[in-house]
Motif scaffolding. Structure first.
Motif, PDB file in Angstrom:
ATOM      1  N   PRO A 186       0.810  -1.228   0.000  1.00  0.00           N
ATOM      2  CA  PRO A 186       0.000   0.000   0.000  1.00  0.00           C
ATOM      3  C   PRO A 186       0.845   1.279   0.000  1.00  0.00           C
ATOM      4  CG  PRO A 186      -0.954  -1.598   1.522  1.00  0.00           C
ATOM      5  CD  PRO A 186       0.345  -2.187   1.039  1.00  0.00           C
ATOM      6  N   LYS A 206       0.316   4.887  -2.126  1.00  0.00           N
ATOM      7  CA  LYS A 206       0.163   6.080  -1.267  1.00  0.00           C
ATOM      8  C   LYS A 206       1.246   7.103  -1.622  1.00  0.00           C
ATOM      9  CE  LYS A 206      -1.773   3.516   2.681  1.00  0.00           C
ATOM     10  NZ  LYS A 206      -1.537   2.994   4.044  1.00  0.00           N
ATOM     11  N   GLY A 216      -7.043  -7.118  10.589  1.00  0.00           N
ATOM     12  CA  GLY A 216      -6.654  -7.144   9.169  1.00  0.00           C
ATOM     13  C   GLY A 216      -5.790  -8.360   8.904  1.00  0.00           C
ATOM     14  N   GLY A 230      -1.585  -8.541   3.467  1.00  0.00           N
ATOM     15  CA  GLY A 230      -0.188  -8.886   3.247  1.00  0.00           C
ATOM     16  C   GLY A 230       0.567  -9.052   4.555  1.00  0.00           C
ATOM     17  N   ALA A 237     -11.204 -10.556   9.995  1.00  0.00           N
ATOM     18  CA  ALA A 237     -11.225 -10.582   8.518  1.00  0.00           C
ATOM     19  C   ALA A 237     -12.662 -10.785   8.075  1.00  0.00           C
ATOM     20  CB  ALA A 237     -10.352 -11.716   7.985  1.00  0.00           C
ATOM     21  N   SER A 238     -12.929 -10.547   6.806  1.00  0.00           N
ATOM     22  CA  SER A 238     -14.233 -10.900   6.233  1.00  0.00           C
ATOM     23  C   SER A 238     -14.379 -12.416   6.286  1.00  0.00           C
ATOM     24  CB  SER A 238     -14.318 -10.440   4.775  1.00  0.00           C
ATOM     25  OG  SER A 238     -14.146  -9.055   4.686  1.00  0.00           O
ATOM     26  N   HIS A 271     -15.205 -14.715   4.270  1.00  0.00           N
ATOM     27  CA  HIS A 271     -14.684 -15.597   3.215  1.00  0.00           C
ATOM     28  C   HIS A 271     -13.190 -15.889   3.393  1.00  0.00           C
ATOM     29  CE1 HIS A 271     -14.212 -11.484   1.491  1.00  0.00           C
ATOM     30  NE2 HIS A 271     -13.060 -11.969   1.092  1.00  0.00           N
ATOM     31  N   TYR A 288     -15.184  -8.935  11.220  1.00  0.00           N
ATOM     32  CA  TYR A 288     -15.292  -7.545  11.693  1.00  0.00           C
ATOM     33  C   TYR A 288     -16.512  -6.819  11.111  1.00  0.00           C
ATOM     34  CZ  TYR A 288     -13.416  -6.104   7.130  1.00  0.00           C
ATOM     35  OH  TYR A 288     -13.232  -5.899   5.787  1.00  0.00           O
ATOM     36  N   LEU A 309       0.059   0.002  12.577  1.00  0.00           N
ATOM     37  CA  LEU A 309       0.898   0.061  11.377  1.00  0.00           C
ATOM     38  C   LEU A 309       0.681   1.292  10.495  1.00  0.00           C
ATOM     39  CD1 LEU A 309       1.580  -2.828  12.270  1.00  0.00           C
ATOM     40  CD2 LEU A 309       1.180  -3.582   9.938  1.00  0.00           C
ATOM     41  N   PRO A 310      -0.579   1.604  10.125  1.00  0.00           N
ATOM     42  CA  PRO A 310      -0.735   2.696   9.147  1.00  0.00           C
ATOM     43  C   PRO A 310      -0.265   4.032   9.741  1.00  0.00           C
ATOM     44  CG  PRO A 310      -2.706   1.338   9.238  1.00  0.00           C
ATOM     45  CD  PRO A 310      -1.868   0.955  10.415  1.00  0.00           C
ATOM     46  N   ILE A 354       5.098   1.936  14.334  1.00  0.00           N
ATOM     47  CA  ILE A 354       6.236   1.209  13.760  1.00  0.00           C
ATOM     48  C   ILE A 354       6.584   1.791  12.399  1.00  0.00           C
ATOM     49  CG2 ILE A 354       4.692  -0.539  12.726  1.00  0.00           C
ATOM     50  CD1 ILE A 354       6.886  -2.600  13.210  1.00  0.00           C
ATOM     51  N   CYS A 389       8.778   0.073   9.392  1.00  0.00           N
ATOM     52  CA  CYS A 389       9.534  -1.127   9.031  1.00  0.00           C
ATOM     53  C   CYS A 389      10.956  -0.746   8.600  1.00  0.00           C
ATOM     54  CB  CYS A 389       8.805  -1.838   7.902  1.00  0.00           C
ATOM     55  SG  CYS A 389       9.622  -3.355   7.428  1.00  0.00           S
ATOM     56  N   SER A 431      -4.872  -3.100  -4.916  1.00  0.00           N
ATOM     57  CA  SER A 431      -4.381  -2.805  -3.570  1.00  0.00           C
ATOM     58  C   SER A 431      -5.205  -1.692  -2.926  1.00  0.00           C
ATOM     59  CB  SER A 431      -2.894  -2.406  -3.631  1.00  0.00           C
ATOM     60  OG  SER A 431      -2.425  -2.068  -2.350  1.00  0.00           O
ATOM     61  N   CYS A 466      -6.341 -10.312  -0.384  1.00  0.00           N
ATOM     62  CA  CYS A 466      -5.989 -11.400   0.528  1.00  0.00           C
ATOM     63  C   CYS A 466      -4.570 -11.835   0.168  1.00  0.00           C
ATOM     64  CB  CYS A 466      -6.983 -12.550   0.361  1.00  0.00           C
ATOM     65  SG  CYS A 466      -6.589 -13.950   1.401  1.00  0.00           S
ATOM     66  N   GLY A 467      -3.629 -11.694   1.097  1.00  0.00           N
ATOM     67  CA  GLY A 467      -2.233 -12.043   0.812  1.00  0.00           C
ATOM     68  C   GLY A 467      -1.533 -10.906   0.084  1.00  0.00           C
TER      69      GLY A 467
HETATM   70  N1  LIG Z   1       4.404   1.289   9.397  1.00  0.00           N
HETATM   71  C1  LIG Z   1       4.969   0.424   8.546  1.00  0.00           C
HETATM   72  O1  LIG Z   1       6.191   0.260   8.494  1.00  0.00           O
HETATM   73  C2  LIG Z   1       4.078  -0.377   7.634  1.00  0.00           C
HETATM   74  C3  LIG Z   1       4.598  -1.480   6.941  1.00  0.00           C
HETATM   75  C4  LIG Z   1       3.744  -2.235   6.140  1.00  0.00           C
HETATM   76  C5  LIG Z   1       2.409  -1.869   6.013  1.00  0.00           C
HETATM   77  N2  LIG Z   1       1.967  -0.760   6.669  1.00  0.00           N
HETATM   78  C6  LIG Z   1       0.547  -0.354   6.559  1.00  0.00           C
HETATM   79  O2  LIG Z   1      -0.222  -1.362   7.198  1.00  0.00           O
HETATM   80  C7  LIG Z   1      -1.467  -1.506   6.542  1.00  0.00           C
HETATM   81  C8  LIG Z   1      -1.663  -2.970   6.160  1.00  0.00           C
HETATM   82  O3  LIG Z   1      -0.718  -3.315   5.150  1.00  0.00           O
HETATM   83  P1  LIG Z   1      -0.974  -4.606   4.254  1.00  0.00           P
HETATM   84  O4  LIG Z   1       0.128  -4.690   3.286  1.00  0.00           O
HETATM   85  O5  LIG Z   1      -1.267  -5.777   5.120  1.00  0.00           O
HETATM   86  O6  LIG Z   1      -2.312  -4.146   3.511  1.00  0.00           O
HETATM   87  P2  LIG Z   1      -3.300  -4.997   2.609  1.00  0.00           P
HETATM   88  O7  LIG Z   1      -2.687  -6.282   2.214  1.00  0.00           O
HETATM   89  O8  LIG Z   1      -3.777  -4.098   1.527  1.00  0.00           O
HETATM   90  O9  LIG Z   1      -4.529  -5.291   3.594  1.00  0.00           O
HETATM   91  C9  LIG Z   1      -5.712  -5.739   3.031  1.00  0.00           C
HETATM   92  C10 LIG Z   1      -6.521  -6.455   4.090  1.00  0.00           C
HETATM   93  O10 LIG Z   1      -7.105  -5.497   4.978  1.00  0.00           O
HETATM   94  C11 LIG Z   1      -8.283  -6.105   5.475  1.00  0.00           C
HETATM   95  N3  LIG Z   1      -9.196  -5.095   6.025  1.00  0.00           N
HETATM   96  C12 LIG Z   1      -9.639  -3.962   5.424  1.00  0.00           C
HETATM   97  N4  LIG Z   1     -10.452  -3.295   6.284  1.00  0.00           N
HETATM   98  C13 LIG Z   1     -10.508  -4.032   7.436  1.00  0.00           C
HETATM   99  C14 LIG Z   1     -11.149  -3.875   8.695  1.00  0.00           C
HETATM  100  N5  LIG Z   1     -11.921  -2.812   8.951  1.00  0.00           N
HETATM  101  N6  LIG Z   1     -10.968  -4.818   9.645  1.00  0.00           N
HETATM  102  C15 LIG Z   1     -10.180  -5.902   9.405  1.00  0.00           C
HETATM  103  N7  LIG Z   1      -9.544  -6.112   8.225  1.00  0.00           N
HETATM  104  C16 LIG Z   1      -9.700  -5.178   7.264  1.00  0.00           C
HETATM  105  C17 LIG Z   1      -8.865  -6.824   4.303  1.00  0.00           C
HETATM  106  O11 LIG Z   1      -9.575  -7.916   4.847  1.00  0.00           O
HETATM  107  P3  LIG Z   1     -10.900  -8.527   4.199  1.00  0.00           P
HETATM  108  O12 LIG Z   1     -10.660  -8.588   2.717  1.00  0.00           O
HETATM  109  O13 LIG Z   1     -10.993  -9.835   4.886  1.00  0.00           O
HETATM  110  O14 LIG Z   1     -12.030  -7.598   4.503  1.00  0.00           O
HETATM  111  C18 LIG Z   1      -7.643  -7.248   3.488  1.00  0.00           C
HETATM  112  O15 LIG Z   1      -7.331  -8.626   3.641  1.00  0.00           O
HETATM  113  C19 LIG Z   1      -1.432  -0.528   5.359  1.00  0.00           C
HETATM  114  O16 LIG Z   1      -2.054   0.671   5.742  1.00  0.00           O
HETATM  115  C20 LIG Z   1       0.044  -0.303   5.130  1.00  0.00           C
HETATM  116  O17 LIG Z   1       0.327   0.931   4.506  1.00  0.00           O
HETATM  117  C21 LIG Z   1       2.751  -0.010   7.470  1.00  0.00           C
END
Ligand SMILES: NC(=O)c1ccc[n+]([C@@H]2O[C@H](COP(=O)([O-])OP(=O)(O)OC[C@H]3O[C@@H](n4cnc5c(N)ncnc54)[C@H](OP(=O)(O)O)[C@@H]3O)[C@@H](O)[C@H]2O)c1
Length: 310
Positions: free
Chosen positions: A41, A45, A151, A155, A175-176, A178, A194, A234-235, A256, A258, A297, A303-304
């Protein structure tokens, strides 16, 4: 070499597939012929003017911070031409990974175990390092603890589920519906939909919450922490909100960013080779289709992992 780049911040239409000259590795760097590049993501962004855009000094900007590939020129490093490597590099400074060749600092990449394929390796570094650092460095996870991953199908989330399970924790995830079967197969003892279930019944239940969603979702999970529990959010865009809410509720919140780590990546590679950690690949795209990957994205429901193959 072919690259994806932008000349100005904006939407998907700003992504251009074109030719640019190969990067010249400096001392301590290697030139890698890229095999696969993970989409995170932070990539879209940043291209839209958020994320790590404050670190961009010049255009065109080539997005991407993680990759797998083969060493083309090992320079003055200990690597050898022909070795397979993977890494997350330079973050949050520009790293130029959406490209056929990458100049990578040798101390931020790891050798790829033979048992791990290059496509998997391209999508592994950022999400797995984030999950590792959130669980073990910021979250101080210990065996036997109760962990909630918000979440859990994303990923970072699906890797955090597996790493927490591997470390001996009892893992729950949101998670959803499915995605619940997949999460159970990865080690989730309890899956929470959720969309239809509230977290109120889990008050004072968790030693550690990994918040991959942020904002109100992270804030609503604060009462789920045991009094001495830790929530790692994380976000970055909502971290101040979650930290302020944590302060008001006397709950410990950690943000955090990364960090590249060849050492942690080496351990993660071994876990994948030993089949103790599995990367769920949501979709792969050719490099020139990066805008399709960004669109998916941005939907927020991958998912994944999404991976560009080169
Ligand atoms: N600070 C850092 O260093 C750092 C590093 C990596 C990532 N991040 C941030 O962390 C976040 C997650 O990254 P990612 O790569 O895992 O993103 P991602 O793969 O795009 O996450 C997608 C997942 O989010 C789930 N989701 C969406 N809304 C939700 C909710 N309200 N409750 C529960 N699950 C929900 C979806 O689940 P369902 O499809 O099951 O609904 C989907 O599986 C992003 O904002 C990213 O920018 C920050």
């Amino acid at each position: 070499m072919h690259t994806i780049s932008i000349h100005q911040f904006g939407g998907l239409e700003e992504l251009i597939y074109s030719k640019q000259s190969r990067p010249q590795p400096a001392s301590g760097e290697v030139l890698v012929k890229t095999a696969a590049v993970g989409v995170n993501p932070i990539d879209w962004k940043t291209c839209s003017g958020g994320g790590a855009s404050g670190f961009i000094q010049e255009m065109p900007f080539i997005p991407g911070w993680e990759f797998s590939g083969i060493i083309e020129d090992a320079g003055d490093t200990d690597f050898k031409k022909g070795e397979a490597v993977f890494g997350m590099i330079r973050f949050p400074q520009p790293a130029g990974c959406y490209a056929e060749y990458i100049a990578a600092p040798a101390d931020q990449i790891a050798r790829l175990p033979d048992a791990v394929d290059l496509v998997t390796a391209g999508g592994l570094p950022t999400a797995s390092l984030t999950a590792w650092q959130a669980l073990f460095d910021k979250g101080e996870l210990k065996a036997g603890q109760q962990v909630l991953i918000l979440g859990a199908a994303g990923g970072v989330g699906h890797l955090a589920v597996q790493l927490a399970h591997w470390a001996g924790a009892q893992v729950s995830g949101t998670a959803s519906s499915h995605n619940h079967e997949l999460l159970a197969s990865l080690g989730c003892k309890q899956t929470i939909d959720y969309r239809h279930q509230s977290l109120t019944e889990y008050t004072n239940s968790f030693d550690l919450v990994i918040d991959c969603v942020g904002g109100d979702t992270g804030i609503q999970a604060l009462p789920c922490l045991k009094p001495d529990g830790i929530l790692v959010t994380l976000p970055s865009v909502t971290k101040d909100q979650v930290i302020a809410a944590g302060k008001a509720q006397r709950r410990r919140v950690e943000a955090i960013r990364c960090e590249p780590s060849a050492e942690q990546l080496g351990k993660i590679g071994e876990l994948v080779a030993d089949e103790q950690l599995k990367l769920q690949i949501g979709n792969t795209f050719a490099l020139e289709k990066a805008s399709d990957a960004f669109a998916l994205s941005k939907s927020g429901h991958v998912c994944g992992k999404l991976i560009l193959t080169i």
